[in-house]
Design a protein around this motif. Structure first.
Motif, mmCIF file in Angstrom:
data_model
loop_
_atom_site.group_PDB
_atom_site.id
_atom_site.type_symbol
_atom_site.label_atom_id
_atom_site.label_comp_id
_atom_site.label_asym_id
_atom_site.label_seq_id
_atom_site.Cartn_x
_atom_site.Cartn_y
_atom_site.Cartn_z
ATOM 1 N N ILE A 15 0.705 -1.031 -0.052
ATOM 2 C CA ILE A 15 -0.007 0.122 0.256
ATOM 3 C C ILE A 15 0.880 1.212 -0.035
ATOM 4 C CG2 ILE A 15 -2.110 1.244 1.203
ATOM 5 C CD1 ILE A 15 -2.716 -1.550 2.529
ATOM 6 N N HIS A 16 0.506 2.118 -0.832
ATOM 7 C CA HIS A 16 1.472 3.327 -1.148
ATOM 8 C C HIS A 16 1.277 4.017 0.112
ATOM 9 C CE1 HIS A 16 3.244 6.849 -2.833
ATOM 10 N NE2 HIS A 16 3.964 6.138 -3.306
ATOM 11 N N ALA A 17 2.173 4.761 0.576
ATOM 12 C CA ALA A 17 1.991 5.592 1.752
ATOM 13 C C ALA A 17 1.051 6.678 1.734
ATOM 14 C CB ALA A 17 3.571 6.247 2.242
ATOM 15 N N VAL A 18 1.131 7.300 0.457
ATOM 16 C CA VAL A 18 0.097 8.475 0.209
ATOM 17 C C VAL A 18 -1.306 8.048 0.519
ATOM 18 C CG1 VAL A 18 -0.782 10.217 -1.521
ATOM 19 C CG2 VAL A 18 1.600 9.372 -1.553
ATOM 20 N N LEU A 19 -1.641 6.763 0.370
ATOM 21 C CA LEU A 19 -3.175 6.583 0.496
ATOM 22 C C LEU A 19 -3.346 6.747 2.246
ATOM 23 C CD1 LEU A 19 -3.564 3.426 -1.474
ATOM 24 C CD2 LEU A 19 -4.345 5.776 -1.901
ATOM 25 N N LEU A 20 -2.330 6.772 3.148
ATOM 26 C CA LEU A 20 -2.722 6.783 4.432
ATOM 27 C C LEU A 20 -3.090 8.082 4.998
ATOM 28 C CD1 LEU A 20 0.391 4.752 5.768
ATOM 29 C CD2 LEU A 20 -1.793 3.900 5.558
ATOM 30 N N GLN A 21 -2.918 8.952 4.141
ATOM 31 C CA GLN A 21 -3.555 10.240 4.371
ATOM 32 C C GLN A 21 -5.068 10.464 4.347
ATOM 33 O OE1 GLN A 21 -1.454 13.042 1.547
ATOM 34 N NE2 GLN A 21 0.399 12.648 2.131
ATOM 35 N N ASP A 22 -5.622 9.523 3.694
ATOM 36 C CA ASP A 22 -7.152 9.419 3.696
ATOM 37 C C ASP A 22 -7.669 8.453 4.960
ATOM 38 O OD1 ASP A 22 -9.848 9.098 3.122
ATOM 39 O OD2 ASP A 22 -9.320 8.974 0.792
ATOM 40 N N VAL A 23 -8.469 9.063 5.550
ATOM 41 C CA VAL A 23 -8.832 8.506 6.766
ATOM 42 C C VAL A 23 -9.857 7.230 6.521
ATOM 43 C CG1 VAL A 23 -10.550 8.936 8.917
ATOM 44 C CG2 VAL A 23 -9.290 10.732 7.661
ATOM 45 N N CYS A 54 -8.558 4.882 4.692
ATOM 46 C CA CYS A 54 -7.747 3.864 4.492
ATOM 47 C C CYS A 54 -7.609 2.913 5.810
ATOM 48 C CB CYS A 54 -6.165 4.257 4.260
ATOM 49 S SG CYS A 54 -5.322 2.971 3.660
ATOM 50 N N ASP A 55 -8.122 3.183 6.634
ATOM 51 C CA ASP A 55 -8.173 2.621 8.205
ATOM 52 C C ASP A 55 -9.025 1.385 7.795
ATOM 53 O OD1 ASP A 55 -6.504 4.310 9.064
ATOM 54 O OD2 ASP A 55 -7.851 5.578 10.234
ATOM 55 N N VAL A 56 -9.987 1.439 7.099
ATOM 56 C CA VAL A 56 -10.851 0.341 6.878
ATOM 57 C C VAL A 56 -10.185 -0.811 6.219
ATOM 58 C CG1 VAL A 56 -13.245 -0.293 5.903
ATOM 59 C CG2 VAL A 56 -12.885 1.996 6.724
ATOM 60 N N LEU A 57 -9.473 -0.537 5.256
ATOM 61 C CA LEU A 57 -8.749 -1.618 4.586
ATOM 62 C C LEU A 57 -7.563 -2.004 5.490
ATOM 63 C CD1 LEU A 57 -7.922 -3.066 2.061
ATOM 64 C CD2 LEU A 57 -6.312 -0.969 1.284
ATOM 65 N N LEU A 58 -7.014 -1.284 6.095
ATOM 66 C CA LEU A 58 -5.859 -1.819 7.058
ATOM 67 C C LEU A 58 -6.341 -2.818 8.171
ATOM 68 C CD1 LEU A 58 -3.708 1.210 7.686
ATOM 69 C CD2 LEU A 58 -3.321 -0.643 5.966
ATOM 70 N N LYS A 59 -7.510 -2.438 8.685
ATOM 71 C CA LYS A 59 -8.340 -3.368 9.739
ATOM 72 C C LYS A 59 -8.795 -4.669 9.375
ATOM 73 C CE LYS A 59 -9.557 0.575 12.618
ATOM 74 N NZ LYS A 59 -10.615 1.190 13.373
ATOM 75 N N THR A 60 -9.434 -4.661 7.915
ATOM 76 C CA THR A 60 -9.734 -5.616 7.283
ATOM 77 C C THR A 60 -8.739 -6.523 6.969
ATOM 78 O OG1 THR A 60 -11.414 -4.464 6.354
ATOM 79 C CG2 THR A 60 -11.138 -6.503 5.294
ATOM 80 N N LEU A 61 -7.656 -6.100 6.389
ATOM 81 C CA LEU A 61 -6.408 -7.081 6.266
ATOM 82 C C LEU A 61 -6.002 -7.705 7.606
ATOM 83 C CD1 LEU A 61 -4.419 -4.974 3.673
ATOM 84 C CD2 LEU A 61 -6.348 -6.903 3.044
ATOM 85 N N ASP A 62 -5.781 -6.824 8.633
ATOM 86 C CA ASP A 62 -5.271 -7.353 9.736
ATOM 87 C C ASP A 62 -6.394 -8.233 10.378
ATOM 88 O OD1 ASP A 62 -3.106 -5.755 9.840
ATOM 89 O OD2 ASP A 62 -3.956 -4.176 11.011
ATOM 90 N N GLU A 106 -14.965 1.232 1.834
ATOM 91 C CA GLU A 106 -15.856 -0.362 2.041
ATOM 92 C C GLU A 106 -15.719 -0.810 0.632
ATOM 93 O OE1 GLU A 106 -17.060 2.540 3.055
ATOM 94 O OE2 GLU A 106 -17.203 2.481 5.367
ATOM 95 N N GLU A 107 -16.146 -0.244 -0.148
ATOM 96 C CA GLU A 107 -16.065 -0.663 -1.631
ATOM 97 C C GLU A 107 -14.801 -1.056 -2.120
ATOM 98 O OE1 GLU A 107 -18.785 1.186 -4.441
ATOM 99 O OE2 GLU A 107 -20.500 0.720 -3.383
ATOM 100 N N VAL A 108 -13.708 -0.199 -1.903
ATOM 101 C CA VAL A 108 -12.486 -0.213 -2.207
ATOM 102 C C VAL A 108 -11.718 -1.593 -1.501
ATOM 103 C CG1 VAL A 108 -10.298 0.625 -1.890
ATOM 104 C CG2 VAL A 108 -12.100 2.007 -2.574
ATOM 105 N N THR A 109 -12.315 -1.726 -0.296
ATOM 106 C CA THR A 109 -11.709 -2.963 0.519
ATOM 107 C C THR A 109 -12.212 -4.315 -0.007
ATOM 108 O OG1 THR A 109 -11.636 -1.633 2.623
ATOM 109 C CG2 THR A 109 -11.897 -3.908 2.684
ATOM 110 N N ASP A 110 -13.739 -4.339 -0.566
ATOM 111 C CA ASP A 110 -14.128 -5.420 -0.881
ATOM 112 C C ASP A 110 -13.595 -5.740 -2.320
ATOM 113 O OD1 ASP A 110 -15.883 -5.506 1.134
ATOM 114 O OD2 ASP A 110 -17.475 -4.565 0.027
#
Length: 416
Positions: A122-130, A132-140, A283-287
């Protein structure tokens, strides 16, 4: 006293008047004085006096005994048998080892094991968007490996996995980089891409060239394709873009913005093979990320199994088609298959319809003879369906769908 001498040998021969050619071999009779025995021998077989003893004596050879092998020969024979036995044992062990390695390799290429070797970058720039936490929590939560990096294209998500087969091109640390890349941007960033495409594209230059006049995501995307060939990039646009202005001005701007967007989408699809998906949120990005990850985990096993070009074609006699001869044999079965393709139409139901009306033309003639549309819908409803414990009817639902199938002129009509 006179001594009477007797002849030691009498020769008995045939008449001398006969020709020599017809004479049989003469016989000689010898009388042994000591043993008083008479020996009859073939005269022709008697060797001349000057011959050797082997030639004078004809002996019958007795069968000789089997030659006994020496101790060295026995030892050498045992060594050969031992070496042959060890060689066969070694070949058997090698075959077992090859089968074991093949089974382990196949097990390693199964999706549930490949997905453990995948790493999501995951590119570090995406972490600036709030979001992105949904994606990180889902992967964990899924226990999938992820990594934050500052490489590659901006706002990107890419995948790498461990090299599982020989001949795979390694990327770094023994990893293989997948060709799928996601680029997650907002509506404002997508609007900037549209604007940059309209301003920086030279209409006189070959299509696909972009002037490097402004620092934009479109420029980064163009540079990425120049240095990384064979990548499949998908742009995910999130959020909603709100635009101000009066209603009339907004309608005019919307129209031109829509045309510019369509032009950009066509350009990306045709020349860069880039698809664009508009999503509501992370949420749709995570899916989407989960779906791509699962699809990548199935790739090695599918490549190993060698999927056919038409993977949706199932094997079996029911899916092999029906052969129709020149005399028309097989058309009745084709007509039954056509009815059976409808949803919730069993084989006995299709046979009941085709038995009553052996061809589609006969059923169409029956529809034409009926005065009303309602009667056409219910024409097949009372047909008896056999093959079950209890007799049942075709029913008005299936009858109406068959009528719509054969008489409707609308290609987009839903039969069910």
């Amino acid at each position: 006293m006179s001594v009477l001498k007797r002849a030691h040998t009498w020769e008995i021969s045939d008449s001398e008047n006969e020709s020599t050619e017809n004479k049989p071999a003469s016989l000689s009779v010898k009388l042994d004085q000591d043993t008083n025995s008479v020996c009859v021998a073939d005269k022709s077989s008697i060797s001349p006096p000057g011959g050797s003893s082997a030639e004078r004596t004809s002996e019958v050879k007795k069968p000789g005994r089997r030659k006994r092998r020496t101790r060295e020969e026995l030892k050498e024979d045992r060594e050969k048998r031992r070496e042959e036995k060890e060689r066969r044992k070694e070949q058997k062990l090698q075959a077992q080892q090859k089968r074991k390695e093949a089974a382990e390799r196949i097990n390693l290429l199964k999706p549930e094991n490949v997905i453990k070797s995948l790493t999501i970058h995951i590119h570090a720039v995406l972490l600036q968007d709030v979001g992105c936490d949904v994606l990180l929590k889902t992967l964990d939560g899924l226990s999938w490996r992820s990594r934050i990096e500052d490489q590659g294209i901006h706002n990107s998500i890419r995948w790498t996995r461990q090299a599982l087969q020989q001949g795979e091109e390694e990327y770094e640390n023994g990893a293989v980089e997948e060709d799928q890349v996601l680029m997650v941007i907002s509506q404002n960033d997508f609007h900037d891409i549209v604007t940059s495409h309209n301003k920086n594209t030279n209409k006189l230059a070959p299509t696909g060239e972009v002037k490097e006049e402004a620092e934009s995501l479109l420029q980064h995307l163009s540079e990425y394709f120049n240095r990384a060939s064979g990548k499949v990039v998908t742009i995910l646009v999130t959020g909603q873009h709100q635009r101000g202005g009066s209603r009339d001005e907004d309608d005019v701007d919307s129209h031109f913005y829509h045309l510019e967007t369509e032009e950009l989408l066509v350009h990306l699809q045709l020349y860069w093979n880039v698809a664009v998906h508009f999503l509501y949120g992370w949420e749709e990005v995570t899916d989407h990320v989960i779906a791509v990850t699962k699809a990548l985990s199935k790739r090695p096993y599918k490549a190993l199994c060698g999927d056919p070009e038409l993977g949706f074609c199932m094997e079996g006699s029911w899916s092999g088609g029906v052969r129709v001869d020149r005399d028309g044999r097989g058309l009745a079965q084709v007509w039954t298959r056509q009815i059976q393709q409808l949803n919730r139409v069993s084989v006995p139901t299709a046979i009941a319809v085709t038995t009553a009306y052996p061809s589609a033309s006969l059923l169409l003639q029956a529809y034409e003879e009926l005065p009303s549309e309602e009667e056409c819908h219910r024409l097949l409803a009372d047909l008896t369906v056999g093959g079950g414990v209890k007799e049942r009817r075709v029913g008005p639902d299936v009858s109406g769908r068959i009528h719509r199938l054969l008489t409707s002129q609308n290609p987009h009509l839903l039969l069910d």
